[in-house]
Design a protein around this motif. Structure first.
Motif, short mmCIF file in Angstrom:
data_model
loop_
_atom_site.label_atom_id
_atom_site.label_comp_id
_atom_site.label_asym_id
_atom_site.label_seq_id
_atom_site.Cartn_x
_atom_site.Cartn_y
_atom_site.Cartn_z
N UNK A 752 18.73 -5.17 12.39
CA UNK A 752 20.02 -4.52 12.18
C UNK A 752 20.24 -4.06 10.75
N UNK A 753 19.96 -4.94 9.77
CA UNK A 753 20.25 -4.59 8.39
C UNK A 753 19.22 -3.65 7.78
N UNK A 754 17.97 -3.75 8.20
CA UNK A 754 16.95 -2.84 7.68
C UNK A 754 17.23 -1.41 8.10
N UNK A 755 17.62 -1.23 9.34
CA UNK A 755 17.92 0.12 9.80
C UNK A 755 19.22 0.62 9.19
N UNK A 756 20.10 -0.30 8.81
CA UNK A 756 21.35 0.07 8.13
C UNK A 756 21.02 0.82 6.84
N UNK A 757 20.14 0.25 6.02
CA UNK A 757 19.77 0.90 4.77
C UNK A 757 19.08 2.24 5.03
N UNK A 758 18.21 2.26 6.04
CA UNK A 758 17.47 3.49 6.34
C UNK A 758 18.41 4.62 6.76
N UNK A 759 19.40 4.29 7.58
CA UNK A 759 20.34 5.32 8.04
C UNK A 759 21.09 5.93 6.86
N UNK A 760 21.62 5.06 5.99
CA UNK A 760 22.36 5.58 4.84
C UNK A 760 21.45 6.42 3.95
N UNK A 761 20.24 5.95 3.74
CA UNK A 761 19.33 6.70 2.86
C UNK A 761 19.00 8.07 3.47
N UNK A 762 18.63 8.09 4.72
CA UNK A 762 18.21 9.36 5.34
C UNK A 762 19.39 10.30 5.54
#
Length: 850
Positions: A752-762
């Protein structure tokens, strides 16, 4: 919906306050109804076959959960001294008075019989220690007697003679903590130089529950304080930092209050909900505040600024919240109820935190005084237009961005090496758990467990149950008996159904039918009818005799051989079974010499030994090892370790033995006992976690593809979580850390949290690229405010879990360490690997715009 929520939050802040406050008060009122549950059995559904069989065995053999109280002497004479035994006698008498214990089944020196030969063919049963010994000779005589009693030797008295134990059975294992505390208080008052210890799985489980409750009350507030301090450091404004803290507290209270109000117990997993949600709940708030403080300048309209911030961040925050929630909702696919509840409420808590964040934070900002906002702006920006560049984080992130772009190929190569390294580590993972290991090594429960298992055969129980489930007669015999019973009891409508049930394997119906025939014999009106009754009774009694499999010497010999094999393996400290009772009584019936410590040659000899034993002061002990119909037998295995891996090796040893030495015809074996139940739920957890993780992985990929409307960006979003999960679990394997329940559940958090960072970055990368049209400029801008927000979130969440490192409970420490690791790795992968891959794949991911 997006516009309506933003408008509602910014135009009706008081209504937002009232709504959140109402929910908090309503759910907080439910929290006093909390009920703690740390029973590992509840990791399995109530209808699970292994759990049902375990409880059936406890009923059939009158077994209870035990507390083990041990006294260890350091003197040369060992435990067999008048003073030591007097203290043991006194303590046993006090324990017998406790209402929560099964007094008749307490196993101790003063409640056990010495079995000796009074004369050839005659046995004497007398208490080993009816009164405390007055002399050393009397004390030594007790030790000598115990050495000849296999059921007591190395169970009630250690093999080295330095320790003695009391086994305290409980009516309900829920009373184990209270009883253990009472016993500890009793031992403190004894006149003895011996050291007393209290252990047993029920004690460990309930002790954990007690300390877990305390830990909940300490760790969650400490996490809140840590998060508050970190956000204050980043944003330099107490009033502004209050907003995310309100979000976090409201989320935790509403979620925990709802869980308790819906009637769910607080298990080891659900006890961590507050600790998980406290840092996670501020993630969206940190993004909002980071963007707001970067945009707001003195004299700006706060309402307009926060509306712009929310318009830009709403979609990324919504999708990160949904994907994080999906990661936890995936735990509902596991077959373990406490894990399902944990996943459901953390997932719902994350969505609740998003809703409260998008309402409460904007409402709070627009209610702030302009002077407060100006003071905040002055502290953050000072005289310079952008003071971020002078902070350590502000200086480090642009350099990190340049490195990720310039060294794109080496970074990707290192990531592949790490992935291979992690794959090997994952292959080394060992699935194992033990409730006693939930405590630190210096905890009194852990110390007691180590000491007593070092002296005795083992304080962990496993039960191997042998059953004869065959029908009592074949078809031909059944047909003949049907005719005999019909002739013996003409007109008796109940006789035939009783016979059918009896021959199907119900010995109670068989006994009842024989008694019915016996009664009918007294009322017979003719010799022919009496002959028919006698004939039917003779055949039924023959069937009854044949049905008593555990009176047959060949069955007992097989059991004894298995016991010998297990004890030679060193996997089992000791085994206790019907064979030990029969051998002991048979020895005293014959000569009393060790040469006659053997099984009788006939079923009649076995029956005689059991009949003699029922004259003892503890006749009920017999039914702990065989059912009263003699169709089921139980071997009690004492293990010195409660680790799942140890129990699995025992199971494999028994399976190998049965393959090499087949069971007597018609018998089957099954396992029960707490050590075995732990193995079952661990296996269910691993398979369930794997299924849930794979399912969540697929769902998140589909969601990412839909969010970005691009399979490429969907795959890019999966990179940080894939590498993070692989690295963390690979590291677990390489370090030799057991894969237990907390570690298994953290995969959902990593996802959950790893994809959180990825979504914001992308998402922010694509938005900036639309403005700049150039890859290098886009990535440079990404390492300004967007990278700062991601970094702040990683630091806040990671350090928010650090209070768990001070916990006395190992699962909490494990969560704290792995949470910090997950956040550090996922943020690093996002800020290093994603820019590198975007640079290498710029032709497709970030094409130059003209």
């Amino acid at each position: 919906m997006k516009r309506w929520l933003i408008d509602f939050a910014t135009h009706y802040p008081r209504r937002v306050y009232a709504l959140v406050l109402l929910l908090v008060l309503a759910t907080a009122a439910l929290i006093p109804n909390i009920h703690i549950d740390t029973d590992p059995e509840n990791m399995l559904p109530a209808e699970d076959p292994a759990r049902l069989f375990h409880h059936q065995v406890k009923r059939d053999f009158s077994l209870y959960d035990n507390i083990v109280v041990g006294a260890v002497s350091t003197g040369e004479a060992g435990i067999f001294t008048p003073r030591s035994l007097a203290a043991m006698h006194q303590l046993t008498e006090q324990i017998l008075q406790l209402d929560a214990v099964v007094a008749t089944d307490i196993l101790a020196l003063s409640t056990s019989d010495n079995i000796t030969q009074e004369a050839p063919g005659t046995i004497r049963f007398e208490y080993l220690m009816k009164a405390a010994p007055q002399s050393q000779d009397q004390a030594s005589a007790i030790g000598q007697a115990v050495s000849r009693l296999p059921l007591l030797n190395n169970t009630v008295v250690s093999g080295d003679g330095l320790a003695a134990a009391i086994y305290v059975p409980l009516h309900s294992k829920d009373d184990s903590y209270a009883v253990a505390e009472q016993i500890r208080a009793m031992t403190a008052q004894l006149d003895s130089d011996d050291t007393y210890y209290v252990t047993g799985l029920p004690v460990a489980e309930n002790q954990f529950g007690h300390e877990m409750f305390i830990q909940m009350a300490i760790s969650a507030p400490l996490a809140g304080v840590m998060i508050f301090a970190l956000m204050l450091f980043f944003f330099r404004s107490v009033p502004l930092v209050v907003a995310p803290m309100l979000v976090a507290m409201a989320t935790v209270i509403i979620t925990m209050g709802s869980l308790i109000g819906m009637g769910y117990t607080v298990h080891i997993m659900s006890s961590m909900i507050a600790i998980f949600l406290m840092p996670i709940a501020v993630v969206d708030s940190v993004h909002i505040m980071s963007d707001f403080t970067d945009r707001y300048r003195k004299g700006d309209d706060a309402r307009a600024v926060i509306r712009d911030v929310m318009a830009d961040l709403f979609n990324p925050m919504l999708f990160t919240s949904i994907t994080s929630a999906v990661g936890f909702y995936s735990l509902m696919l596991t077959p373990i109820p406490p894990v399902q509840i944990f996943g459901a409420f953390v997932g719902s808590g994350i969505l609740l935190a998003f809703l409260i964040s998008v309402l409460l934070v904007p409402a709070y900002v627009v209610r702030m005084a302009p002077a407060t906002l100006d003071a905040m702006q002055a502290k953050l920006h000072g005289a310079a237009e952008d003071q971020h560049s002078s902070s350590r984080l502000g200086r480090a992130l642009p350099r990190l961005g340049r490195v990720s772009v310039r060294a794109a190929k080496p970074i990707v190569a290192v990531a592949l090496i790490i992935l291979a390294f992690s794959a090997v580590g994952i292959g080394k993972i060992q699935i194992n758990d033990n409730p006693v290991r939930w405590f630190k090594s210096d905890h009194q429960v852990r110390v007691a467990d180590d000491v007593l298992n070092d002296h005795f055969a083992g304080t962990y129980d496993a039960w191997l149950v042998l059953s004869d489930s065959r029908a009592l007669a074949d078809d031909d015999t059944a047909a003949r008996l049907d005719q005999r019973v019909a002739a013996a009891l003409p007109g008796d409508a109940q006789a035939q159904p009783m016979l059918v049930q009896a021959l199907a394997g119900d010995p109670q119906q068989l006994s009842a039918l024989i008694n019915r025939l016996d009664d009918a014999a007294f009322e017979a009106h003719s010799d022919s009818q009496l002959d028919a009754i006698d004939s039917a009774m003779a055949e039924l009694e023959a069937v009854a005799q044949q049905s008593r499999r555990f009176l047959q010497p060949e069955v007992l010999h097989w059991m004894a051989a298995l016991q010998g094999d297990l004890e030679q393996s060193s996997l089992v400290g000791k085994s206790n079974a019907l064979t030990d009772i029969v051998k002991t009584v048979n020895r005293e019936l014959r000569s009393g010499d060790d040469a006659d410590f053997a099984l009788p040659d006939s079923a009649a000899g076995v029956a005689q030994a059991l009949l003699q034993f029922q004259s003892s002061h503890r006749p009920q002990d017999l039914w702990h090892f065989v059912t009263q119909d003699h169709r089921q037998g139980l071997i009690w295995l004492q293990l010195t370790s409660g680790d799942n891996q140890h129990m699995n090796r025992v199971i494999e040893r028994v399976a190998d033995y049965i393959e090499a030495h087949p069971l007597p015809e018609g018998l089957e074996v099954n396992w029960a006992g707490k050590a075995y139940i732990n193995v079952i739920w661990q296996d269910a957890m691993v398979s369930g976690m794997m299924e849930s993780l794979l399912s969540a992985f697929v769902i998140v990929f589909v969601m990412m593809t839909l969010l970005f409307r691009s399979p490429l960006y969907g795959a890019l979003a999966m990179l940080p979580l894939s590498l993070t999960i692989a690295f963390i679990y690979g590291l677990v394997g390489w370090l030799g850390k057991d894969y237990d329940m907390p570690i298994a559940v953290l995969s959902a958090l990593a996802l959950g949290l790893s994809v959180d960072f990825a979504i914001h970055f992308l998402e922010r990368t694509r938005a900036l690229h639309q403005q700049t049209g150039r890859v290098s400029e886009t990535l440079a801008l990404m390492f300004e405010e967007p990278a700062r927000a991601i970094s702040r979130n990683a630091i806040v969440v990671a350090l928010g879990f650090t209070p768990l490192l001070l916990a006395p409970l190992v699962p909490y420490i494990t969560v704290g360490v792995l949470m910090a690791s997950i956040m550090a790795v996922s943020a690093t992968v996002t800020l290093l690997l994603l820019p590198a891959v975007l640079k290498l794949a710029a032709r497709w991911a970030l094409p130059e715009l003209k």
